[in-house]
Design a protein around this motif. Structure first.
Motif, PDB file in Angstrom:
ATOM      1  N   ASP A  94       0.782  -0.501   0.054  1.00 51.45           N
ATOM      2  CA  ASP A  94       0.111  -0.452   0.135  1.00 51.45           C
ATOM      3  C   ASP A  94       0.654   1.543   0.390  1.00 51.45           C
ATOM      4  O   ASP A  94       2.174   1.095   0.167  1.00 51.45           O
ATOM      5  N   VAL A  95       0.128   2.513   0.399  1.00 46.17           N
ATOM      6  CA  VAL A  95       0.975   3.644   0.228  1.00 46.17           C
ATOM      7  C   VAL A  95       2.033   3.854   0.863  1.00 46.17           C
ATOM      8  O   VAL A  95       2.805   4.443   0.639  1.00 46.17           O
ATOM      9  N   HIS A  96       1.518   3.425   1.817  1.00 43.32           N
ATOM     10  CA  HIS A  96       2.417   3.909   2.937  1.00 43.32           C
ATOM     11  C   HIS A  96       3.929   2.777   3.091  1.00 43.32           C
ATOM     12  O   HIS A  96       4.912   3.124   3.720  1.00 43.32           O
ATOM     13  N   LEU A  97       4.259   2.181   2.262  1.00 44.70           N
ATOM     14  CA  LEU A  97       5.286   1.441   2.295  1.00 44.70           C
ATOM     15  C   LEU A  97       6.329   0.756   1.654  1.00 44.70           C
ATOM     16  O   LEU A  97       6.869   0.880   0.197  1.00 44.70           O
ATOM     17  N   GLY A  98       6.343   2.279   0.911  1.00 43.05           N
ATOM     18  CA  GLY A  98       7.396   2.613  -0.328  1.00 43.05           C
ATOM     19  C   GLY A  98       8.879   2.333  -0.173  1.00 43.05           C
ATOM     20  O   GLY A  98       9.473   1.565  -1.074  1.00 43.05           O
ATOM     21  N   THR A  99       8.551   1.979   1.067  1.00 43.44           N
ATOM     22  CA  THR A  99      10.409   1.934   1.555  1.00 43.44           C
ATOM     23  C   THR A  99      10.868   1.022   1.103  1.00 43.44           C
ATOM     24  O   THR A  99      12.132  -0.241   0.555  1.00 43.44           O
ATOM     25  N   LEU A 100       9.745  -0.145   1.984  1.00 39.99           N
ATOM     26  CA  LEU A 100      10.111  -1.475   1.867  1.00 39.99           C
ATOM     27  C   LEU A 100       9.556  -2.535  -0.044  1.00 39.99           C
ATOM     28  O   LEU A 100      10.336  -3.215  -0.570  1.00 39.99           O
ATOM     29  N   ALA A 101       8.987  -1.354  -0.426  1.00 43.78           N
ATOM     30  CA  ALA A 101       8.895  -1.676  -1.792  1.00 43.78           C
ATOM     31  C   ALA A 101      10.134  -1.334  -2.441  1.00 43.78           C
ATOM     32  O   ALA A 101      10.453  -2.942  -3.231  1.00 43.78           O
ATOM     33  N   ARG A 102      11.069  -0.851  -2.377  1.00 43.49           N
ATOM     34  CA  ARG A 102      12.385  -0.791  -3.525  1.00 43.49           C
ATOM     35  C   ARG A 102      13.044  -1.657  -2.921  1.00 43.49           C
ATOM     36  O   ARG A 102      14.350  -1.936  -3.913  1.00 43.49           O
ATOM     37  N   ARG A 103      13.017  -1.580  -1.421  1.00 45.44           N
ATOM     38  CA  ARG A 103      14.446  -2.869  -1.165  1.00 45.44           C
ATOM     39  C   ARG A 103      13.440  -4.133  -1.506  1.00 45.44           C
ATOM     40  O   ARG A 103      14.484  -5.042  -1.622  1.00 45.44           O
ATOM     41  N   LEU A 104      12.366  -4.486  -1.598  1.00 40.67           N
ATOM     42  CA  LEU A 104      12.400  -6.143  -2.340  1.00 40.67           C
ATOM     43  C   LEU A 104      12.966  -5.449  -3.500  1.00 40.67           C
ATOM     44  O   LEU A 104      12.726  -6.878  -3.881  1.00 40.67           O
ATOM     45  N   ARG A 105      12.187  -4.891  -4.416  1.00 38.68           N
ATOM     46  CA  ARG A 105      13.091  -5.033  -5.864  1.00 38.68           C
ATOM     47  C   ARG A 105      14.095  -5.105  -5.615  1.00 38.68           C
ATOM     48  O   ARG A 105      14.542  -5.892  -6.859  1.00 38.68           O
ATOM     49  N   LEU A 106      14.812  -4.363  -4.481  1.00 41.87           N
ATOM     50  CA  LEU A 106      16.430  -4.162  -5.014  1.00 41.87           C
ATOM     51  C   LEU A 106      16.838  -6.350  -5.231  1.00 41.87           C
ATOM     52  O   LEU A 106      18.047  -6.426  -5.299  1.00 41.87           O
ATOM     53  N   LEU A 107      16.174  -6.690  -4.981  1.00 44.07           N
ATOM     54  CA  LEU A 107      16.445  -8.456  -3.694  1.00 44.07           C
ATOM     55  C   LEU A 107      16.026  -8.751  -4.907  1.00 44.07           C
ATOM     56  O   LEU A 107      15.753 -10.205  -4.840  1.00 44.07           O
ATOM     57  N   GLY A 108      15.141  -8.451  -5.833  1.00 43.17           N
ATOM     58  CA  GLY A 108      14.767  -8.999  -7.510  1.00 43.17           C
ATOM     59  C   GLY A 108      13.412  -9.761  -6.967  1.00 43.17           C
ATOM     60  O   GLY A 108      12.706 -10.522  -7.104  1.00 43.17           O
ATOM     61  N   VAL A 109      12.321  -9.667  -5.417  1.00 45.78           N
ATOM     62  CA  VAL A 109      11.199  -9.671  -5.754  1.00 45.78           C
ATOM     63  C   VAL A 109      10.439  -8.919  -5.906  1.00 45.78           C
ATOM     64  O   VAL A 109      10.380  -7.361  -5.945  1.00 45.78           O
ATOM     65  N   ASP A 110       8.865  -9.734  -7.003  1.00 45.43           N
ATOM     66  CA  ASP A 110       8.090  -8.927  -7.463  1.00 45.43           C
ATOM     67  C   ASP A 110       7.375  -8.427  -6.544  1.00 45.43           C
ATOM     68  O   ASP A 110       6.233  -8.501  -5.539  1.00 45.43           O
ATOM     69  N   ALA A 111       7.466  -6.739  -6.885  1.00 42.74           N
ATOM     70  CA  ALA A 111       6.751  -5.821  -5.587  1.00 42.74           C
ATOM     71  C   ALA A 111       6.442  -4.980  -6.225  1.00 42.74           C
ATOM     72  O   ALA A 111       6.872  -4.263  -6.200  1.00 42.74           O
ATOM     73  N   ALA A 112       4.655  -5.157  -6.570  1.00 42.57           N
ATOM     74  CA  ALA A 112       4.169  -3.893  -6.915  1.00 42.57           C
ATOM     75  C   ALA A 112       3.729  -2.534  -5.758  1.00 42.57           C
ATOM     76  O   ALA A 112       3.720  -2.975  -4.552  1.00 42.57           O
ATOM     77  N   TYR A 113       3.141  -1.789  -6.187  1.00 43.01           N
ATOM     78  CA  TYR A 113       3.543  -0.282  -5.415  1.00 43.01           C
ATOM     79  C   TYR A 113       2.108   0.344  -5.696  1.00 43.01           C
ATOM     80  O   TYR A 113       2.908   1.211  -6.915  1.00 43.01           O
ATOM     81  N   GLU A 114       2.047   0.954  -4.986  1.00 38.04           N
ATOM     82  CA  GLU A 114       0.764   2.099  -5.448  1.00 38.04           C
ATOM     83  C   GLU A 114       1.192   3.095  -4.850  1.00 38.04           C
ATOM     84  O   GLU A 114       1.369   3.282  -3.340  1.00 38.04           O
ATOM     85  N   PRO A 171      11.545 -15.142   0.935  1.00 41.62           N
ATOM     86  CA  PRO A 171      10.979 -15.432  -1.256  1.00 41.62           C
ATOM     87  C   PRO A 171      12.383 -16.235  -1.723  1.00 41.62           C
ATOM     88  O   PRO A 171      12.950 -15.178  -1.001  1.00 41.62           O
ATOM     89  N   VAL A 172      12.062 -16.444  -2.771  1.00 42.15           N
ATOM     90  CA  VAL A 172      13.881 -16.370  -3.735  1.00 42.15           C
ATOM     91  C   VAL A 172      14.230 -15.596  -4.084  1.00 42.15           C
ATOM     92  O   VAL A 172      13.860 -13.672  -4.632  1.00 42.15           O
ATOM     93  N   LEU A 173      15.518 -14.535  -3.561  1.00 46.55           N
ATOM     94  CA  LEU A 173      16.177 -13.765  -3.468  1.00 46.55           C
ATOM     95  C   LEU A 173      16.478 -13.540  -4.777  1.00 46.55           C
ATOM     96  O   LEU A 173      18.078 -14.283  -5.133  1.00 46.55           O
ATOM     97  N   ARG A 174      16.671 -12.134  -5.962  1.00 46.41           N
ATOM     98  CA  ARG A 174      17.382 -12.031  -7.120  1.00 46.41           C
ATOM     99  C   ARG A 174      18.055 -10.848  -7.157  1.00 46.41           C
ATOM    100  O   ARG A 174      17.338  -9.797  -7.832  1.00 46.41           O
ATOM    101  N   PRO A 175      19.232  -9.950  -6.592  1.00 43.40           N
ATOM    102  CA  PRO A 175      19.843  -9.511  -6.561  1.00 43.40           C
ATOM    103  C   PRO A 175      19.573  -8.123  -7.927  1.00 43.40           C
ATOM    104  O   PRO A 175      20.410  -8.853  -8.417  1.00 43.40           O
ATOM    105  N   TRP A 176      19.516  -7.252  -7.408  1.00 43.90           N
ATOM    106  CA  TRP A 176      19.804  -6.773  -9.232  1.00 43.90           C
ATOM    107  C   TRP A 176      18.978  -6.858 -10.181  1.00 43.90           C
ATOM    108  O   TRP A 176      19.555  -6.117 -11.369  1.00 43.90           O
ATOM    109  N   THR A 177      18.327  -7.225 -10.296  1.00 45.83           N
ATOM    110  CA  THR A 177      17.165  -7.884 -11.394  1.00 45.83           C
ATOM    111  C   THR A 177      16.118  -7.697 -11.899  1.00 45.83           C
ATOM    112  O   THR A 177      15.408  -7.603 -12.951  1.00 45.83           O
ATOM    113  N   ARG A 178      15.638  -6.059 -10.768  1.00 49.71           N
ATOM    114  CA  ARG A 178      13.995  -5.492 -10.798  1.00 49.71           C
ATOM    115  C   ARG A 178      14.763  -4.295 -11.021  1.00 49.71           C
ATOM    116  O   ARG A 178      15.444  -3.303 -10.063  1.00 49.71           O
TER     117      ARG A 178
END
Length: 255
Positions: A94-114, A171-178
């Protein structure tokens, strides 16, 4: 409510949701004789997304069980790591978790964010349509019936939030891929391919680049490299290094 009285015992992990008097062992609750056990538990403050099992007099029952007088109910927390059957593991934040979304993406985790507040009904509907686990600190949102799957984020500190979600879902971690900006997939790119998107100083300083296949944003080993590398290293050390092959480019975007 004025009906059958039952005995409820909440797992210690669920103490954050219930009144203080229900945190230290079994307590009594009066039901209306018609509501399901799931409804009773949620009415006392616990989202069903956080319940691992409902055990009545020693046997596990579904949330739709209608409790009878005298039943003893154990409300257990989710087992970690938690399995999410029926779809690949993907998240919606949700809108309040932008930093968490970016960190999950950094690790290659599929994280959609509004990034804007689209409202609880729309978030729950997107979770269902895309079969994503909705992450939120909004307990009311996690109780919406149209939600496909969800999880409460227990901390308001990004470091703890990341550890919580990685430990809970493994989740499976694939850093630097998202892409940290849009969640798209990154590909390796040559300097010539992205030269028109680079400022002079960047062109002269860096040689390794990646580009998002969705939004075309370009990434390189930038000013925030050490901080981002630290986030990745700590996550891999604690939660394993399966599936860690990734691109060597680092984003200059904050996380």
């Amino acid at each position: 409510m004025n009906g059958p009285e039952i005995l409820l015992d909440f797992a210690p992990e669920l103490g954050i949701f219930v009144p203080h008097e229900r945190r230290n062992g079994p307590s009594r609750a009066v039901t209306d004789g018609a509501s399901t056990l799931g409804h009773v538990v949620e009415s006392l403050g616990v989202p069903l997304t956080e319940v691992g099992a409902l055990v009545v007099d020693g046997r596990e029952v579904p949330a739709g069980h209608v409790p009878a007088a005298g039943e003893s109910v154990s409300v257990r927390a989710v087992t970690r790591p938690q399995e999410v059957p029926g779809a690949p593991l993907r998240f919606l934040l949700d809108v309040h978790l932008g930093t968490l979304a970016r960190r999950l993406r950094l690790l290659g985790v599929d994280a959609a964010y509004e990034s804007t507040d689209i409202g609880d009904p729309a978030l729950a509907a997107r979770s269902a349509a895309e079969r994503r686990v909705l992450l939120s600190r909004d307990r009311g949102l996690l109780r919406r019936r149209e939600l496909w799957a969800g999880a409460y984020v227990y901390s308001d500190r990004p470091d703890d939030q990341l550890r919580d979600i990685l430990g809970r879902f493994a989740p499976v971690l694939r850093p630097w891929t998202r892409c940290s900006a849009c969640n798209g997939t990154l590909r390796a790119a040559t300097k010539d391919e992205v030269a028109d998107r680079l400022e002079g100083g960047t062109r002269g300083t860096y040689d390794v680049f990646a580009q998002c296949g969705s939004c075309d944003r370009v990434f390189w080993r930038g000013a925030h490299h050490d901080r981002l590398e630290g986030i990745v290293t700590r996550a891999l050390e604690e939660f394993g290094d399966a599936g860690t092959a990734g691109l060597t480019a680092r984003t200059t975007a904050g996380s």
